[in-house]
Design a protein around this motif. Structure first.
Motif, PDB file in Angstrom:
ATOM      1  N   MET A   1      70.823  98.430  56.868  1.00  0.00           N
ATOM      2  CA  MET A   1      71.576  98.499  58.023  1.00  0.00           C
ATOM      3  C   MET A   1      70.857  99.131  59.103  1.00  0.00           C
ATOM      4  SD  MET A   1      74.770  97.898  59.245  1.00  0.00           S
ATOM      5  CE  MET A   1      75.581  97.651  57.668  1.00  0.00           C
ATOM      6  N   ALA A   2      70.890  98.428  60.122  1.00  0.00           N
ATOM      7  CA  ALA A   2      70.379  98.897  61.457  1.00  0.00           C
ATOM      8  C   ALA A   2      70.780 100.173  62.138  1.00  0.00           C
ATOM      9  CB  ALA A   2      70.497  97.702  62.440  1.00  0.00           C
ATOM     10  N   GLN A   3      69.824 100.910  62.606  1.00  0.00           N
ATOM     11  CA  GLN A   3      70.219 101.980  63.209  1.00  0.00           C
ATOM     12  C   GLN A   3      70.885 101.940  64.704  1.00  0.00           C
ATOM     13  OE1 GLN A   3      69.087 105.131  61.617  1.00  0.00           O
ATOM     14  NE2 GLN A   3      68.686 103.614  59.904  1.00  0.00           N
ATOM     15  N   GLY A   4      71.527 102.978  65.038  1.00  0.00           N
ATOM     16  CA  GLY A   4      71.649 103.464  66.419  1.00  0.00           C
ATOM     17  C   GLY A   4      73.062 102.231  66.969  1.00  0.00           C
ATOM     18  N   ARG A   5      74.094 102.241  65.917  1.00  0.00           N
ATOM     19  CA  ARG A   5      75.191 101.456  66.266  1.00  0.00           C
ATOM     20  C   ARG A   5      75.810 101.878  67.598  1.00  0.00           C
ATOM     21  NH1 ARG A   5      77.859  98.372  62.524  1.00  0.00           N
ATOM     22  NH2 ARG A   5      78.544  97.616  64.601  1.00  0.00           N
ATOM     23  N   GLN A   6      76.765 101.045  68.361  1.00  0.00           N
ATOM     24  CA  GLN A   6      77.201 101.394  69.594  1.00  0.00           C
ATOM     25  C   GLN A   6      78.723 102.076  69.176  1.00  0.00           C
ATOM     26  OE1 GLN A   6      77.269 100.973  72.995  1.00  0.00           O
ATOM     27  NE2 GLN A   6      74.834 100.528  72.797  1.00  0.00           N
ATOM     28  N   PRO A   7      79.278 102.899  69.904  1.00  0.00           N
ATOM     29  CA  PRO A   7      80.392 103.625  69.691  1.00  0.00           C
ATOM     30  C   PRO A   7      81.483 102.532  69.906  1.00  0.00           C
ATOM     31  CG  PRO A   7      79.694 104.252  71.767  1.00  0.00           C
ATOM     32  CD  PRO A   7      78.509 103.782  70.885  1.00  0.00           C
ATOM     33  N   ALA A   8      82.718 102.615  68.792  1.00  0.00           N
ATOM     34  CA  ALA A   8      83.569 101.365  68.740  1.00  0.00           C
ATOM     35  C   ALA A   8      84.181 101.191  70.096  1.00  0.00           C
ATOM     36  CB  ALA A   8      84.758 102.033  67.725  1.00  0.00           C
TER      37      ALA A   8
ATOM     38  N   PRO B   1      76.225  89.679  59.196  1.00  0.00           N
ATOM     39  CA  PRO B   1      75.048  90.304  59.765  1.00  0.00           C
ATOM     40  C   PRO B   1      74.850  89.468  60.950  1.00  0.00           C
ATOM     41  CG  PRO B   1      74.546  89.227  57.532  1.00  0.00           C
ATOM     42  CD  PRO B   1      75.973  89.001  57.866  1.00  0.00           C
ATOM     43  N   ALA B   2      74.941  90.181  62.205  1.00  0.00           N
ATOM     44  CA  ALA B   2      74.901  89.673  63.449  1.00  0.00           C
ATOM     45  C   ALA B   2      74.252  90.747  64.457  1.00  0.00           C
ATOM     46  CB  ALA B   2      76.406  88.968  64.032  1.00  0.00           C
ATOM     47  N   MET B   3      74.205  89.967  65.848  1.00  0.00           N
ATOM     48  CA  MET B   3      73.857  91.072  67.015  1.00  0.00           C
ATOM     49  C   MET B   3      74.379  90.860  68.121  1.00  0.00           C
ATOM     50  SD  MET B   3      70.002  89.647  66.841  1.00  0.00           S
ATOM     51  CE  MET B   3      70.276  88.887  65.339  1.00  0.00           C
ATOM     52  N   LEU B   4      74.713  91.687  68.903  1.00  0.00           N
ATOM     53  CA  LEU B   4      75.348  91.608  70.299  1.00  0.00           C
ATOM     54  C   LEU B   4      74.270  91.597  71.128  1.00  0.00           C
ATOM     55  CD1 LEU B   4      78.051  91.177  71.643  1.00  0.00           C
ATOM     56  CD2 LEU B   4      78.003  93.377  72.194  1.00  0.00           C
TER      57      LEU B   4
ATOM     58  N   ASP C   1      73.918  95.816  69.960  1.00  0.00           N
ATOM     59  CA  ASP C   1      74.247  96.301  68.757  1.00  0.00           C
ATOM     60  C   ASP C   1      73.973  95.508  67.818  1.00  0.00           C
ATOM     61  OD1 ASP C   1      75.626  98.365  66.921  1.00  0.00           O
ATOM     62  OD2 ASP C   1      77.543  97.053  67.084  1.00  0.00           O
ATOM     63  N   SER C   2      73.810  95.982  66.507  1.00  0.00           N
ATOM     64  CA  SER C   2      73.298  94.968  65.454  1.00  0.00           C
ATOM     65  C   SER C   2      73.828  95.459  63.858  1.00  0.00           C
ATOM     66  CB  SER C   2      71.946  94.877  65.380  1.00  0.00           C
ATOM     67  OG  SER C   2      71.297  94.114  64.288  1.00  0.00           O
ATOM     68  N   THR C   3      74.260  94.550  63.320  1.00  0.00           N
ATOM     69  CA  THR C   3      74.531  94.480  61.830  1.00  0.00           C
ATOM     70  C   THR C   3      73.582  93.665  61.086  1.00  0.00           C
ATOM     71  OG1 THR C   3      76.274  92.932  61.737  1.00  0.00           O
ATOM     72  CG2 THR C   3      76.764  95.191  62.046  1.00  0.00           C
ATOM     73  N   HIS C   4      72.474  93.425  61.709  1.00  0.00           N
ATOM     74  CA  HIS C   4      71.623  92.596  60.972  1.00  0.00           C
ATOM     75  C   HIS C   4      70.476  93.399  60.731  1.00  0.00           C
ATOM     76  CE1 HIS C   4      68.430  89.528  60.224  1.00  0.00           C
ATOM     77  NE2 HIS C   4      69.395  88.343  60.229  1.00  0.00           N
ATOM     78  N   PRO C   5      70.029  93.430  59.377  1.00  0.00           N
ATOM     79  CA  PRO C   5      68.891  94.133  58.930  1.00  0.00           C
ATOM     80  C   PRO C   5      67.375  94.050  59.658  1.00  0.00           C
ATOM     81  CG  PRO C   5      69.312  92.710  57.228  1.00  0.00           C
ATOM     82  CD  PRO C   5      70.397  92.381  58.360  1.00  0.00           C
ATOM     83  N   GLY C   6      67.244  92.772  60.257  1.00  0.00           N
ATOM     84  CA  GLY C   6      66.121  92.441  60.873  1.00  0.00           C
ATOM     85  C   GLY C   6      66.041  92.938  62.445  1.00  0.00           C
TER      86      GLY C   6
ATOM     87  N   LYS D   1      73.268  83.430  63.968  1.00  0.00           N
ATOM     88  CA  LYS D   1      71.945  82.483  63.570  1.00  0.00           C
ATOM     89  C   LYS D   1      70.638  83.217  64.272  1.00  0.00           C
ATOM     90  CE  LYS D   1      74.417  78.176  63.670  1.00  0.00           C
ATOM     91  NZ  LYS D   1      74.721  76.857  64.437  1.00  0.00           N
ATOM     92  N   SER D   2      70.004  84.010  63.107  1.00  0.00           N
ATOM     93  CA  SER D   2      68.992  84.671  63.582  1.00  0.00           C
ATOM     94  C   SER D   2      67.481  83.862  63.356  1.00  0.00           C
ATOM     95  CB  SER D   2      68.641  86.002  62.780  1.00  0.00           C
ATOM     96  OG  SER D   2      68.680  85.620  61.453  1.00  0.00           O
ATOM     97  N   GLU D   3      67.847  82.679  62.545  1.00  0.00           N
ATOM     98  CA  GLU D   3      66.588  81.959  62.116  1.00  0.00           C
ATOM     99  C   GLU D   3      65.598  81.646  63.320  1.00  0.00           C
ATOM    100  OE1 GLU D   3      69.544  79.927  61.434  1.00  0.00           O
ATOM    101  OE2 GLU D   3      70.036  81.754  60.348  1.00  0.00           O
TER     102      GLU D   3
END
Ligand code: NAP
Length: 628
Positions: A1-8, A50-53, A96-101, A122-124
């Motif tokens: 899991m990615a580090q440094g998530r944004q507060p809700a 898994p996605a990112m904003l 913010d990211s829940t994508h491992p990459g 879609k991270s590809e």
């Protein structure tokens, strides 16, 4: 899991540019609308997977997007959804990211939305951008899709050679301006067309085109091209289509190449303009290929590591003195340029090949200053600098080198036998017009990315290594004016750009009166010739298969000459289950093509002139169906 998530709770306003509705004409500003998309939570929703904003920083407006404004679903890319944010290439910062990459703070480039914030799952096709002193916007231009397109189209499709005549349409556009500069750097004569006099001036004054003209002020495009290219055009980089393409076709030289990048003049036309001069493809033995965007990202040698290409483009542009990049942006690469052009400067004085060999050819100050400790020189263009001595020893430091041009200097001695280990990613090798001697190292033929080899006018002797015939990317092979002997490996002579002249002991097949370098006309020679023929046949066959596969990837519209036909097939049809249409199908060639495709498991339809032919060939040649 990615580090440094944004507060809700964090949120921001999201503005969007939306398409109001589909159109079938040139777009207008009021076809789009800036709308308030309300608040967006600055956090990837829990159920999004898994996605990112991403906070969008730069958006690119490209010609293909016009096609997406139509209600047309038959294209490689679907239409926009009216009322939703327009999709396009862009560059942004991950919030913010829940994508491992990917992590918050990463800079990414790829498909995004015309809005402040986009949720991307879609991270590809996303590229992570390493931040440097290069302006971020460059990653959507020179170092983004237009740059890759120009590079792939020019080098991979056009196989340019120094001195060739190049014409670029829409030359001041994002792609065209880079093509023109690459062509100039390659030593070509370049003319561009554009739609205003201001753009024409820009092409000549800033981008270094040899000439440019305003196509809107030319009543006769064919005559205009004849004026700029009295000897004809070798390479046409096609961006516009329509009447310009027709005029170019009439001006192409034998064996010319047309890279069909796009046809912007036809976008949005309900009744596209017909092309009348396609027959020139046959009379001039032209090659015309469309190439798709996906190639730009996936089909380059070593493209898993895109940075290599990116740096090459940057190095080229910094070397061009054309002011494409600002001093500040590519300051360190400018140092390379100064080193290269100043024959009394750093480069010349450290390149004393004979007397004071040193191993630091690739460690220019400039490159070190870009990223210390890493060797990132990608193209060494050191033609005509009066350099002398042995083949440079320091190339082993240039592990990323793609292009080496030492032509028109005074180098002598052998080409090192381990050259392939030193520069394994080389795509172009130009050692012409020097005094290199000894045999061509067998090892060169292990350089699998080689596209162009030019060894003309040296003192090379012995036979041409057979392994060259196995290099599936090779399109140009010139060993003219050496002391070579023996047979020419099967297939090498097929390229329009091949030249073997001036080697009195070379012969085209072992069955010609070919005196082998190792033996004259003895029985051993005859056995050698027979073995050579068999090996040549096998090698040629393997190469033909490889070439055919290459063409499947690259070309969607290729004319082929008789030599090509004898050597390998250039059509796309040889895939089991494909749908094949053959015109003049009852003719000598058509009937065989139809049968071959059937044997290959394709669905085949042919047309013929009479019902009798339709019936006969429909039965006896097993065509699935026939048209009359
Ligand atoms: N194959 C691929 O993967 C790929 C990738 C990127 C782009 N492309 C294609 O490459 C071409 C150029 O793209 P780009 O990004 O360089 O475009 P761009 O920067 O948007 O420039 C396009 C230029 O085309 C010219 N143009 C527009 N309408 C025209 C018309 N009716 N007749 C002649 N010229 C016209 C205009 O310049 P003037 O004022 O000079 O007429 C315009 O500035 C387009 O066809 C695009 O679709 C293909």
């Amino acid at each position: 899991m990615a580090q440094g998530r944004q507060p809700a709770a964090a949120a921001a306003r999201n503005r969007k540019v939306v398409l109001r509705g589909y159109i079938d004409r040139a777009p207008r500003v009021d076809d789009m609308e800036l709308v308030d998309g309300g608040d967006v939570a600055l956090r990837v929703p829990e159920d999004a997977g898994p996605a990112m904003l991403v906070k969008n920083l730069y958006l690119s407006c490209d010609p293909y997007m016009r096609g997406r404004m139509r209600d047309f679903h038959g294209s490689y890319i679907p239409p926009f959804k009216p009322g939703s944010a327009i999709e396009g290439l862009g560059l942004g910062r991950v919030v913010d990211s829940t994508h491992p990459g990917f992590s918050a703070g990463d800079i990414v480039s790829g498909m995004t939305g015309w809005e402040d914030y986009s949720l991307i799952s879609k991270s590809e096709q996303l590229r992570k951008i390493q931040q440097s002193d290069i302006p971020l916007s460059y990653h959507l231009g020179l170092l983004g899709m237009p740059g890759f397109t120009a590079y792939v189209g020019f080098y991979e499709i056009c196989s340019p050679k120094k001195g060739e005549f190049v014409f670029v349409s829409a030359a001041s556009g994002a792609v065209g301006q880079i093509v023109g500069q690459l062509a100039k750097l390659h030593g070509c004569f370049v003319v561009g067309s554009a739609g205003t006099n201001q753009k024409v001036e820009l092409l000549k004054e800033k981008f270094g085109f040899d000439a440019a003209f305003n196509y809107k002020e030319e009543p006769d495009l064919t005559a205009a091209l004849k004026r700029y290219f009295p000897e004809g055009i070798d390479i046409y980089f096609e961006n516009v289509g329509g009447p310009m393409l027709d005029a170019v076709l009439l001006n192409m030289r034998m064996h010319g190449r047309i890279a069909v990048c796009g046809m912007v003049s036809q976008h949005g036309l309900t009744d596209p303009v017909g092309i009348h001069n396609l027959y020139c493809l046959v009379t001039q033995e032209l090659r015309s290929c469309y190439f798709g965007l996906e190639l730009c990202f996936y089909a380059m040698p070593g493209m898993a590591d895109n940075i290599r290409l990116i740096l090459w483009l940057l190095l080229l542009c910094s070397c061009s003195s054309l002011g494409f990049c600002s001093d500040l942006d590519v300051q360190c690469l400018k140092t390379v340029q100064q080193s290269v052009v100043d024959t009394k400067g750093i480069l010349k004085s450290t390149w004393t090949f004979d007397n004071q060999p040193n191993d630091f050819i690739c460690q220019f100050t400039g490159v070190e200053c870009w990223n210390s400790g890493e060797n990132r020189v990608l193209a060494l263009r050191l033609s005509n600098l009066g350099l002398e001595g042995q083949f440079p020893r320091g190339l082993r430091n240039c592990t990323g080198l793609s292009m080496l041009d030492l032509s028109s200097n005074n180098f002598s001695g052998p080409i090192p036998s381990d050259i392939a280990q030193q520069v394994q990613f080389l795509t172009a090798l130009d050692l012409s017009y020097n005094s290199f001697s000894g045999e061509i190292p067998v090892n060169i033929s292990n350089m699998t990315y080689l596209n162009m080899v030019n060894l003309q006018r040296n003192q090379l002797s012995g036979e041409i290594p057979w392994g060259f015939a196995l290099l599936s990317r090779l399109t140009s092979f010139n060993v003219a004016d050496n002391l070579l002997s023996g047979p020419i490996p099967s297939g090498l002579s097929k390229f329009p750009a091949s030249s073997f002249t001036g080697n009195t002991e070379l012969c085209f097949t072992p069955l010609d009166s070919c005196r082998s370098a190792s033996n004259g006309d003895s029985i051993v020679g005859m056995i050698g010739a027979a073995v050579g023929f068999i090996v040549g046949f096998v090698v040629g066959f393997i190469h033909a298969m490889k070439s055919a596969m290459m063409e499947l990837v690259y070309c969607s519209h290729c004319n082929f000459s008789l030599q090509d036909a004898l050597y390998s097939s250039k059509t796309e049809s040889h895939i089991r289950g494909k749908f094949v249409y053959v015109s003049a199908a009852s003719g000598a060639i058509g009937q065989i093509v139809g049968q071959l495709e059937k044997l290959h498991g394709c669905y085949v339809v042919g047309n013929a002139e009479t019902n009798q032919k339709v019936l006969t060939h429909g039965r006896s040649f097993l065509l699935e169906n026939t048209l009359y």
